[in-house]
Design a protein around this motif. Structure first.
Motif, PDB file in Angstrom:
ATOM      1  N   VAL A  47      87.471 -33.646  87.559  1.00  0.00           N
ATOM      2  CA  VAL A  47      86.291 -34.480  87.308  1.00  0.00           C
ATOM      3  C   VAL A  47      85.953 -35.210  88.600  1.00  0.00           C
ATOM      4  O   VAL A  47      86.804 -35.909  89.167  1.00  0.00           O
ATOM      5  N   ASP A  48      84.738 -35.048  89.066  1.00  0.00           N
ATOM      6  CA  ASP A  48      84.302 -35.696  90.302  1.00  0.00           C
ATOM      7  C   ASP A  48      83.763 -37.090  89.980  1.00  0.00           C
ATOM      8  O   ASP A  48      82.757 -37.231  89.301  1.00  0.00           O
ATOM      9  N   ALA A  49      84.468 -38.111  90.470  1.00  0.00           N
ATOM     10  CA  ALA A  49      84.063 -39.495  90.254  1.00  0.00           C
ATOM     11  C   ALA A  49      83.660 -40.175  91.557  1.00  0.00           C
ATOM     12  O   ALA A  49      83.711 -41.403  91.673  1.00  0.00           O
ATOM     13  N   THR A  50      83.223 -39.388  92.513  1.00  0.00           N
ATOM     14  CA  THR A  50      82.854 -39.930  93.815  1.00  0.00           C
ATOM     15  C   THR A  50      81.781 -41.000  93.677  1.00  0.00           C
ATOM     16  O   THR A  50      80.753 -40.795  93.022  1.00  0.00           O
ATOM     17  N   GLY A  51      82.045 -42.163  94.276  1.00  0.00           N
ATOM     18  CA  GLY A  51      81.103 -43.266  94.215  1.00  0.00           C
ATOM     19  C   GLY A  51      81.112 -44.031  92.916  1.00  0.00           C
ATOM     20  O   GLY A  51      80.317 -44.967  92.731  1.00  0.00           O
ATOM     21  N   LYS A  52      82.019 -43.675  92.008  1.00  0.00           N
ATOM     22  CA  LYS A  52      82.076 -44.313  90.693  1.00  0.00           C
ATOM     23  C   LYS A  52      83.363 -45.144  90.563  1.00  0.00           C
ATOM     24  O   LYS A  52      84.248 -45.084  91.425  1.00  0.00           O
ATOM     25  N   VAL A  53      83.461 -45.909  89.483  1.00  0.00           N
ATOM     26  CA  VAL A  53      84.687 -46.629  89.165  1.00  0.00           C
ATOM     27  C   VAL A  53      85.340 -45.959  87.967  1.00  0.00           C
ATOM     28  O   VAL A  53      84.665 -45.453  87.067  1.00  0.00           O
ATOM     29  N   VAL A  54      86.658 -45.932  87.979  1.00  0.00           N
ATOM     30  CA  VAL A  54      87.440 -45.368  86.885  1.00  0.00           C
ATOM     31  C   VAL A  54      88.189 -46.529  86.238  1.00  0.00           C
ATOM     32  O   VAL A  54      89.021 -47.185  86.876  1.00  0.00           O
ATOM     33  N   LEU A  55      87.882 -46.796  84.972  1.00  0.00           N
ATOM     34  CA  LEU A  55      88.359 -47.985  84.277  1.00  0.00           C
ATOM     35  C   LEU A  55      89.107 -47.590  83.013  1.00  0.00           C
ATOM     36  O   LEU A  55      88.806 -46.557  82.405  1.00  0.00           O
ATOM     37  N   PRO A  56      90.065 -48.412  82.580  1.00  0.00           N
ATOM     38  CA  PRO A  56      90.685 -48.133  81.278  1.00  0.00           C
ATOM     39  C   PRO A  56      89.668 -48.288  80.157  1.00  0.00           C
ATOM     40  O   PRO A  56      88.769 -49.128  80.218  1.00  0.00           O
ATOM     41  N   GLY A  57      89.808 -47.455  79.136  1.00  0.00           N
ATOM     42  CA  GLY A  57      88.931 -47.580  77.980  1.00  0.00           C
ATOM     43  C   GLY A  57      89.164 -48.885  77.249  1.00  0.00           C
ATOM     44  O   GLY A  57      90.253 -49.461  77.285  1.00  0.00           O
ATOM     45  N   MET A  58      88.139 -49.357  76.575  1.00  0.00           N
ATOM     46  CA  MET A  58      88.237 -50.620  75.845  1.00  0.00           C
ATOM     47  C   MET A  58      89.165 -50.473  74.642  1.00  0.00           C
ATOM     48  O   MET A  58      89.110 -49.484  73.906  1.00  0.00           O
ATOM     49  N   VAL A  59      90.011 -51.471  74.437  1.00  0.00           N
ATOM     50  CA  VAL A  59      90.820 -51.613  73.225  1.00  0.00           C
ATOM     51  C   VAL A  59      90.146 -52.699  72.394  1.00  0.00           C
ATOM     52  O   VAL A  59      90.242 -53.885  72.709  1.00  0.00           O
ATOM     53  N   ASP A  60      89.427 -52.283  71.375  1.00  0.00           N
ATOM     54  CA  ASP A  60      88.578 -53.181  70.588  1.00  0.00           C
ATOM     55  C   ASP A  60      89.271 -53.505  69.273  1.00  0.00           C
ATOM     56  O   ASP A  60      89.316 -52.681  68.351  1.00  0.00           O
ATOM     57  N   VAL A  61      89.804 -54.722  69.171  1.00  0.00           N
ATOM     58  CA  VAL A  61      90.634 -55.075  68.014  1.00  0.00           C
ATOM     59  C   VAL A  61      89.837 -55.683  66.867  1.00  0.00           C
ATOM     60  O   VAL A  61      90.425 -56.142  65.887  1.00  0.00           O
ATOM     61  N   HIS A  62      88.502 -55.637  66.938  1.00  0.00           N
ATOM     62  CA  HIS A  62      87.672 -56.277  65.907  1.00  0.00           C
ATOM     63  C   HIS A  62      86.448 -55.407  65.643  1.00  0.00           C
ATOM     64  O   HIS A  62      85.383 -55.605  66.223  1.00  0.00           O
ATOM     65  N   VAL A  63      86.604 -54.425  64.743  1.00  0.00           N
ATOM     66  CA  VAL A  63      85.554 -53.444  64.469  1.00  0.00           C
ATOM     67  C   VAL A  63      85.389 -53.279  62.964  1.00  0.00           C
ATOM     68  O   VAL A  63      86.361 -53.057  62.244  1.00  0.00           O
ATOM     69  N   HIS A  64      84.137 -53.353  62.511  1.00  0.00           N
ATOM     70  CA  HIS A  64      83.827 -53.142  61.096  1.00  0.00           C
ATOM     71  C   HIS A  64      83.261 -51.735  60.914  1.00  0.00           C
ATOM     72  O   HIS A  64      82.106 -51.467  61.251  1.00  0.00           O
ATOM     73  N   THR A  65      84.070 -50.832  60.363  1.00  0.00           N
ATOM     74  CA  THR A  65      83.635 -49.444  60.177  1.00  0.00           C
ATOM     75  C   THR A  65      82.835 -49.248  58.896  1.00  0.00           C
ATOM     76  O   THR A  65      82.149 -48.241  58.752  1.00  0.00           O
ATOM     77  N   ARG A  66      83.000 -50.149  57.927  1.00  0.00           N
ATOM     78  CA  ARG A  66      82.317 -50.116  56.627  1.00  0.00           C
ATOM     79  C   ARG A  66      82.806 -48.995  55.708  1.00  0.00           C
ATOM     80  O   ARG A  66      82.167 -48.744  54.683  1.00  0.00           O
ATOM     81  N   GLU A  67      83.906 -48.350  56.056  1.00  0.00           N
ATOM     82  CA  GLU A  67      84.424 -47.278  55.201  1.00  0.00           C
ATOM     83  C   GLU A  67      85.876 -47.552  54.848  1.00  0.00           C
ATOM     84  O   GLU A  67      86.681 -47.807  55.748  1.00  0.00           O
ATOM     85  N   PRO A  68      86.182 -47.510  53.526  1.00  0.00           N
ATOM     86  CA  PRO A  68      85.376 -47.059  52.404  1.00  0.00           C
ATOM     87  C   PRO A  68      84.514 -48.162  51.785  1.00  0.00           C
ATOM     88  O   PRO A  68      84.715 -49.339  52.050  1.00  0.00           O
ATOM     89  N   GLY A  69      83.559 -47.722  50.972  1.00  0.00           N
ATOM     90  CA  GLY A  69      82.857 -48.602  50.058  1.00  0.00           C
ATOM     91  C   GLY A  69      81.514 -49.108  50.486  1.00  0.00           C
ATOM     92  O   GLY A  69      80.705 -49.505  49.638  1.00  0.00           O
TER      93      GLY A  69
END
Length: 464
Positions: A47-69
């Motif tokens: 993967v060519d990331a020239t000129g870009k930043v490579v960052l860790p993915g977000m760990v999102d501990v507060h997400v409402h998926t609405r499933e089930p129900g």
């Protein structure tokens, strides 16, 4: 060693700072960092990331998926479509579902849905309302529990029965049970008695409007938040339970957390997408129910920005909370009947990167808020949150000089709208990888349902 992937030419952000290096991935893990001129044989993909930043993915501990129900609003698949597009590689779901996640049986059901449908890695925060279920749910691999110190007025959602707790004795008892599991206790702070009185004032005057609602929740300099947080911090100190405060938004609350940390209380706290980017009075006037969540007066917003910079506030969490247009539209004339909360997981990371370009935060601090701190504090140390050898290869490639405009036509939420319509940003996420596997690239979600795995506590995390 067979190398699954080499990300070349980018600037990689590590917990200690940024380095110009190539990222090597093998077996879904970060296999190493090498100089950009180091030959590596047997690489499957580059993967060519020239000129870009490579960052860790977000760990999102507060997400409402609405499933089930409540899947007319959202579901796990559509939530994780947005997560992949937004650079979020791990989500922790919330328990305000139908039925609410309060037991081993309901947790097993939710785990099964994630395993079938999630594109990104996942965990879930069950509601801590059934004492005999706390230890068994911990054994299933949860990393945290959640409770709401709130009862809805004029509606039964988004805070359904079975997810709330208000009595101080009940909270202390639950903290002592959770302390013994080694997990963290997420608390939505709210002084219900004060809110009943304050809401009554506004409703008696006929101010059932977005402006009335916004003003009520910020009334008396945010007294409903500050008193609740004071109680939580004192009970955390008394019990020794690690606690996490959702929705930081007042000056006094930031100061209280700062003092508690100095006194050795194990408290963490978060800021959600709507506070730095959607909480002004102008937002309330323009977007009405679509901007609520909450209005935050200038003093509170300034205190929160300072807390983000100085480390008092530990992390960003999206509080992704989608509702349909119909559930929002009623709020123009009956705001207490509208469902509050706003979708945000698709755009939070790009908004934060734009804030870096505006000089509001450093990129290293954003990485800490998005990835490193939530992984460390929520049981994933040594596994998630950093591009360190041995960690899961969860990363994003971002272009810090890529102007674009948020458009509803690109919204991946089942709700079909975004409060950020027309917002111009200066940075964009180009790629997202979960355990080395591409799940988003150049505007298209490429990940498949079922790719996501349970992000469970590690032995290193327990002792961290």
């Amino acid at each position: 060693m067979s190398v699954q992937l080499r990300v070349t030419g980018g600037r990689i952000h590590l917990p200690g700072g940024a380095v110009s290096a190539d990222l090597l991935v093998a077996g879904g893990k970060v296999a190493g960092l090498v100089s950009q001129d180091t030959p590596v044989t047997g690489v499957d993909q580059v993967v060519d990331a020239t000129g870009k930043v490579v960052l860790p993915g977000m760990v999102d501990v507060h997400v409402h998926t609405r499933e089930p129900g409540v899947t007319h609003k959202e579901d796990i698949h559509t939530t994780t479509l947005q997560a992949a597009a937004g650079g979020v590689t791990t989500i922790f779901g919330m328990p305000n579902l139908i039925p609410p996640t309060t037991s081993v049986a309901t947790l097993r059901q939710v785990f099964g849905l994630y395993a079938e449908k999630s594109i990104v890695d996942w965990n879930h925060n069950p509601a801590a309302t059934e004492a005999d279920q706390i230890a068994p749910m911990a054994a299933m691999g949860v990393n945290a529990y959640k409770i709401y110190m709130v009862v809805d007025t004029g509606r039964t959602y988004p805070h359904p029965a079975g997810t709330g707790m208000h009595g101080h004795g009940d909270l202390l008892r639950m903290m002592e049970l959770i302390r013994d599991t080694g997990k963290r206790f997420i608390i939505h702070p709210h002084d219900q008695s004060l809110m009943d009185y304050i809401e009554g004032e506004y409703l008696a005057r006929g101010e059932n409007t977005p402006a009335g609602y916004a003003s009520a929740y910020a009334s008396r300099d945010g007294v409903i938040w500050d008193t609740a947080i004071d109680v939580v911090l004192r009970l955390a100190e008394a019990s020794g339970c690690p606690v996490h405060l959702a929705h930081m938004q007042t000056r006094r609350s930031v100061e209280a957390v700062r003092r508690a940390k100095a006194n050795g209380v194990d408290v963490t706290c978060e800021v959600n997408h709507w506070l730095p980017f959607l909480s002004t009075w102008e937002d309330v006037e323009k977007l009405g129910p679509y901007a609520l969540s909450y209005w935050v007066p200038d003093e509170g917003r300034e205190a929160v920005w300072q807390g983000l910079r100085d480390g008092t506030i530990d992390m960003f969490s999206s509080d992704h909370a989608p509702h349909t247009r119909e559930e929002k539209e009623i709020g123009w004339t009956k705001m207490w009947s509208a469902h509050t909360g706003t979708p945000g997981i698709q755009y939070f990371y790009p908004l934060a990167l734009d804030a870096v370009n505006k000089g509001q935060l450093t990129l290293d601090r954003v990485v800490e808020l998005m990835a490193w701190a939530p992984a460390q504090k929520f049981g994933l140390a040594g596994k998630k949150g950093a591009l360190t050898p041995g960690y899961d290869a969860d990363f994003v490639v971002a272009d810090m000089d890529s102007p674009w405009t948020i458009r509803e036509a690109d919204v991946l939420s089942r709700s079909g709208w975004t409060c950020y319509e027309g917002r111009e940003l200066s940075a964009a996420i180009e790629r997202t990888h979960v355990r080395g596997t591409e799940v988003f690239a150049h505007g298209v979600v490429t990940g498949k349902p079922g790719h996501g795995k349970l992000a469970a506590v590690t032995e290193k995390a327990v002792s961290a």
